[in-house]
Motif scaffolding. Sequence first.
Motif, PDB file in Angstrom:
ATOM      1  N   GLY A 161       0.802  -1.203   0.000  1.00 27.14           N
ATOM      2  CA  GLY A 161       0.000   0.000   0.000  1.00 27.14           C
ATOM      3  C   GLY A 161       0.837   1.255   0.000  1.00 27.14           C
ATOM      4  N   GLU A 162       0.102   2.363   0.034  1.00 32.08           N
ATOM      5  CA  GLU A 162       0.743   3.671   0.092  1.00 32.08           C
ATOM      6  C   GLU A 162      -0.053   4.511   1.055  1.00 32.08           C
ATOM      7  OE1 GLU A 162       0.499   5.226  -3.838  1.00 32.08           O
ATOM      8  OE2 GLU A 162       1.784   3.638  -4.620  1.00 32.08           O
ATOM      9  N   GLY A 163       0.659   5.235   1.897  1.00 36.07           N
ATOM     10  CA  GLY A 163      -0.073   6.097   2.807  1.00 36.07           C
ATOM     11  C   GLY A 163       0.786   6.622   3.926  1.00 36.07           C
ATOM     12  N   CYS A 164       0.105   7.127   4.923  1.00 40.60           N
ATOM     13  CA  CYS A 164       0.791   7.773   6.040  1.00 40.60           C
ATOM     14  C   CYS A 164       1.529   6.746   6.906  1.00 40.60           C
ATOM     15  CB  CYS A 164      -0.228   8.528   6.891  1.00 40.60           C
ATOM     16  SG  CYS A 164      -1.381   7.429   7.729  1.00 40.60           S
ATOM     17  N   ALA A 165       2.369   7.262   7.766  1.00 37.31           N
ATOM     18  CA  ALA A 165       3.178   6.394   8.628  1.00 37.31           C
ATOM     19  C   ALA A 165       2.307   5.501   9.493  1.00 37.31           C
ATOM     20  CB  ALA A 165       4.094   7.245   9.506  1.00 37.31           C
ATOM     21  N   ILE A 166       1.185   6.042   9.983  1.00 37.05           N
ATOM     22  CA  ILE A 166       0.347   5.238  10.885  1.00 37.05           C
ATOM     23  C   ILE A 166      -0.320   4.086  10.137  1.00 37.05           C
ATOM     24  CG2 ILE A 166      -1.624   5.262  12.465  1.00 37.05           C
ATOM     25  CD1 ILE A 166       0.373   7.060  13.603  1.00 37.05           C
ATOM     26  N   SER A 167      -0.894   4.364   8.965  1.00 34.05           N
ATOM     27  CA  SER A 167      -1.605   3.288   8.253  1.00 34.05           C
ATOM     28  C   SER A 167      -0.637   2.187   7.814  1.00 34.05           C
ATOM     29  CB  SER A 167      -2.379   3.835   7.047  1.00 34.05           C
ATOM     30  OG  SER A 167      -1.512   4.245   6.011  1.00 34.05           O
ATOM     31  N   GLN A 168       0.538   2.578   7.361  1.00 28.69           N
ATOM     32  CA  GLN A 168       1.475   1.582   6.851  1.00 28.69           C
ATOM     33  C   GLN A 168       2.156   0.814   7.984  1.00 28.69           C
ATOM     34  OE1 GLN A 168       1.452   1.134   3.329  1.00 28.69           O
ATOM     35  NE2 GLN A 168      -0.255   2.515   3.731  1.00 28.69           N
ATOM     36  N   SER A 169       2.512   1.512   9.055  1.00 25.09           N
ATOM     37  CA  SER A 169       3.161   0.799  10.166  1.00 25.09           C
ATOM     38  C   SER A 169       2.148  -0.073  10.896  1.00 25.09           C
ATOM     39  CB  SER A 169       3.842   1.770  11.126  1.00 25.09           C
ATOM     40  OG  SER A 169       2.914   2.662  11.652  1.00 25.09           O
ATOM     41  N   GLY A 173      -4.968  10.656  17.845  1.00 25.22           N
ATOM     42  CA  GLY A 173      -6.269  11.322  17.828  1.00 25.22           C
ATOM     43  C   GLY A 173      -7.231  10.556  16.941  1.00 25.22           C
ATOM     44  N   PRO A 174      -8.512  11.017  16.869  1.00 23.75           N
ATOM     45  CA  PRO A 174      -9.542  10.287  16.114  1.00 23.75           C
ATOM     46  C   PRO A 174      -9.189  10.075  14.642  1.00 23.75           C
ATOM     47  CG  PRO A 174     -10.503  12.113  17.353  1.00 23.75           C
ATOM     48  CD  PRO A 174      -9.025  12.193  17.551  1.00 23.75           C
ATOM     49  N   ALA A 175      -8.627  11.080  13.971  1.00 22.58           N
ATOM     50  CA  ALA A 175      -8.290  10.937  12.550  1.00 22.58           C
ATOM     51  C   ALA A 175      -7.208   9.880  12.382  1.00 22.58           C
ATOM     52  CB  ALA A 175      -7.814  12.262  11.976  1.00 22.58           C
ATOM     53  N   ARG A 176      -6.271   9.865  13.320  1.00 28.14           N
ATOM     54  CA  ARG A 176      -5.170   8.904  13.256  1.00 28.14           C
ATOM     55  C   ARG A 176      -5.645   7.486  13.591  1.00 28.14           C
ATOM     56  NH1 ARG A 176      -0.541  10.715  11.049  1.00 28.14           N
ATOM     57  NH2 ARG A 176      -2.147  10.783   9.494  1.00 28.14           N
ATOM     58  N   ILE A 177      -6.679   7.401  14.401  1.00 32.63           N
ATOM     59  CA  ILE A 177      -7.239   6.077  14.710  1.00 32.63           C
ATOM     60  C   ILE A 177      -7.779   5.446  13.425  1.00 32.63           C
ATOM     61  CG2 ILE A 177      -9.099   4.864  15.916  1.00 32.63           C
ATOM     62  CD1 ILE A 177      -7.440   5.673  18.070  1.00 32.63           C
ATOM     63  N   LYS A 178      -8.423   6.268  12.589  1.00 34.27           N
ATOM     64  CA  LYS A 178      -8.924   5.764  11.292  1.00 34.27           C
ATOM     65  C   LYS A 178      -7.766   5.225  10.470  1.00 34.27           C
ATOM     66  CE  LYS A 178     -13.405   6.865  10.320  1.00 34.27           C
ATOM     67  NZ  LYS A 178     -14.254   5.712  10.153  1.00 34.27           N
ATOM     68  N   CYS A 179      -6.651   5.961  10.481  1.00 33.86           N
ATOM     69  CA  CYS A 179      -5.454   5.510   9.746  1.00 33.86           C
ATOM     70  C   CYS A 179      -5.002   4.157  10.294  1.00 33.86           C
ATOM     71  CB  CYS A 179      -4.297   6.498   9.922  1.00 33.86           C
ATOM     72  SG  CYS A 179      -4.624   8.173   9.403  1.00 33.86           S
ATOM     73  N   ALA A 180      -4.977   4.054  11.621  1.00 33.35           N
ATOM     74  CA  ALA A 180      -4.480   2.839  12.270  1.00 33.35           C
ATOM     75  C   ALA A 180      -5.378   1.647  11.980  1.00 33.35           C
ATOM     76  CB  ALA A 180      -4.375   3.059  13.776  1.00 33.35           C
ATOM     77  N   LEU A 181      -6.675   1.897  11.814  1.00 26.48           N
ATOM     78  CA  LEU A 181      -7.618   0.785  11.661  1.00 26.48           C
ATOM     79  C   LEU A 181      -7.862   0.375  10.211  1.00 26.48           C
ATOM     80  CD1 LEU A 181     -10.232   1.604  14.440  1.00 26.48           C
ATOM     81  CD2 LEU A 181      -8.361  -0.052  14.493  1.00 26.48           C
ATOM     82  N   LEU A 182      -7.237   1.084   9.271  1.00 29.99           N
ATOM     83  CA  LEU A 182      -7.416   0.706   7.860  1.00 29.99           C
ATOM     84  C   LEU A 182      -6.977  -0.746   7.625  1.00 29.99           C
ATOM     85  CD1 LEU A 182      -8.154   1.504   4.960  1.00 29.99           C
ATOM     86  CD2 LEU A 182      -5.830   2.419   4.702  1.00 29.99           C
ATOM     87  N   SER A 183      -5.861  -1.123   8.220  1.00 24.68           N
ATOM     88  CA  SER A 183      -5.359  -2.493   8.019  1.00 24.68           C
ATOM     89  C   SER A 183      -6.330  -3.530   8.586  1.00 24.68           C
ATOM     90  CB  SER A 183      -3.977  -2.665   8.647  1.00 24.68           C
ATOM     91  OG  SER A 183      -4.019  -2.375  10.026  1.00 24.68           O
ATOM     92  N   LEU A 184      -6.915  -3.222   9.744  1.00 22.10           N
ATOM     93  CA  LEU A 184      -7.856  -4.157  10.363  1.00 22.10           C
ATOM     94  C   LEU A 184      -9.116  -4.290   9.498  1.00 22.10           C
ATOM     95  CD1 LEU A 184      -8.386  -5.950  12.842  1.00 22.10           C
ATOM     96  CD2 LEU A 184      -9.570  -4.011  13.863  1.00 22.10           C
ATOM     97  N   LYS A 185      -9.550  -3.154   8.925  1.00 22.08           N
ATOM     98  CA  LYS A 185     -10.728  -3.171   8.061  1.00 22.08           C
ATOM     99  C   LYS A 185     -10.484  -4.093   6.853  1.00 22.08           C
ATOM    100  CE  LYS A 185     -13.616   0.016   5.450  1.00 22.08           C
ATOM    101  NZ  LYS A 185     -13.530   1.269   4.700  1.00 22.08           N
ATOM    102  N   VAL A 186      -9.303  -3.973   6.267  1.00 19.17           N
ATOM    103  CA  VAL A 186      -8.965  -4.810   5.102  1.00 19.17           C
ATOM    104  C   VAL A 186      -8.897  -6.281   5.515  1.00 19.17           C
ATOM    105  CG1 VAL A 186      -7.188  -5.302   3.372  1.00 19.17           C
ATOM    106  CG2 VAL A 186      -7.790  -2.931   3.899  1.00 19.17           C
ATOM    107  N   LEU A 187      -8.296  -6.536   6.674  1.00 12.85           N
ATOM    108  CA  LEU A 187      -8.228  -7.914   7.181  1.00 12.85           C
ATOM    109  C   LEU A 187      -9.621  -8.499   7.329  1.00 12.85           C
ATOM    110  CD1 LEU A 187      -6.816 -10.356   8.624  1.00 12.85           C
ATOM    111  CD2 LEU A 187      -7.309  -9.132  10.753  1.00 12.85           C
ATOM    112  N   LYS A 188     -10.523  -7.744   7.948  1.00 15.26           N
ATOM    113  CA  LYS A 188     -11.878  -8.252   8.195  1.00 15.26           C
ATOM    114  C   LYS A 188     -12.630  -8.460   6.882  1.00 15.26           C
ATOM    115  CE  LYS A 188     -11.631  -8.681  12.578  1.00 15.26           C
ATOM    116  NZ  LYS A 188     -12.504  -8.381  13.672  1.00 15.26           N
ATOM    117  N   MET A 189     -12.471  -7.520   5.926  1.00 17.68           N
ATOM    118  CA  MET A 189     -13.123  -7.681   4.622  1.00 17.68           C
ATOM    119  C   MET A 189     -12.697  -8.999   3.976  1.00 17.68           C
ATOM    120  SD  MET A 189     -12.676  -3.858   3.028  1.00 17.68           S
ATOM    121  CE  MET A 189     -12.924  -4.450   1.372  1.00 17.68           C
TER     122      MET A 189
END
Length: 134
Positions: free
Chosen positions: A59-67, A102-118
């Motif tokens: 993927g490509e994205g911010c440090a939080i989503s990728q890490s 913060g809340p916006a960063r939580i969304k970044c952090a949970l992108l990977s979990l969302k993909v896993l669950k999908m």
Amino acid sequence: MSEDIYKEIILDHYRNPRNKGSLSNAEISAQDNNPVCGDRLSIDIKLEDNVVSDIKFDGEGCAISQSSASILTEMLMGKTVDELSKFTKDELLEELGTPSLGPARIKCALLSLKVLKMGTYQYLGAELPSDSDN
Ligand code: FES
């Protein structure tokens, strides 16, 4: 752990991502993006006897989503499909040290979990629960 240590862990995974890439013939495969920023993530999982035997993300994205994706892949190795479907956001956020997010960063952090669950629910032929990131 202190906030600084969590930040260092996130930066380390961003600079040196673990399990980055893709897998051909993966049993579980999914991708999605964060609609707010457009950052994208994909996860491929190979299974052996219903257990994760290999896992990659790309993927490509911010440090939080990728890490977060990098850390998640390390956490999921060796888990059963049932455990994947029940993996909670708290387990991931605890590993990431979310008190500093913060809340916006939580969304970044949970992108990977969302993909896993999908991917996992698609593999199981089941409908994704509306609270699937819980
Ligand atoms: Fe896009 Fe974090 S800013 S996922």
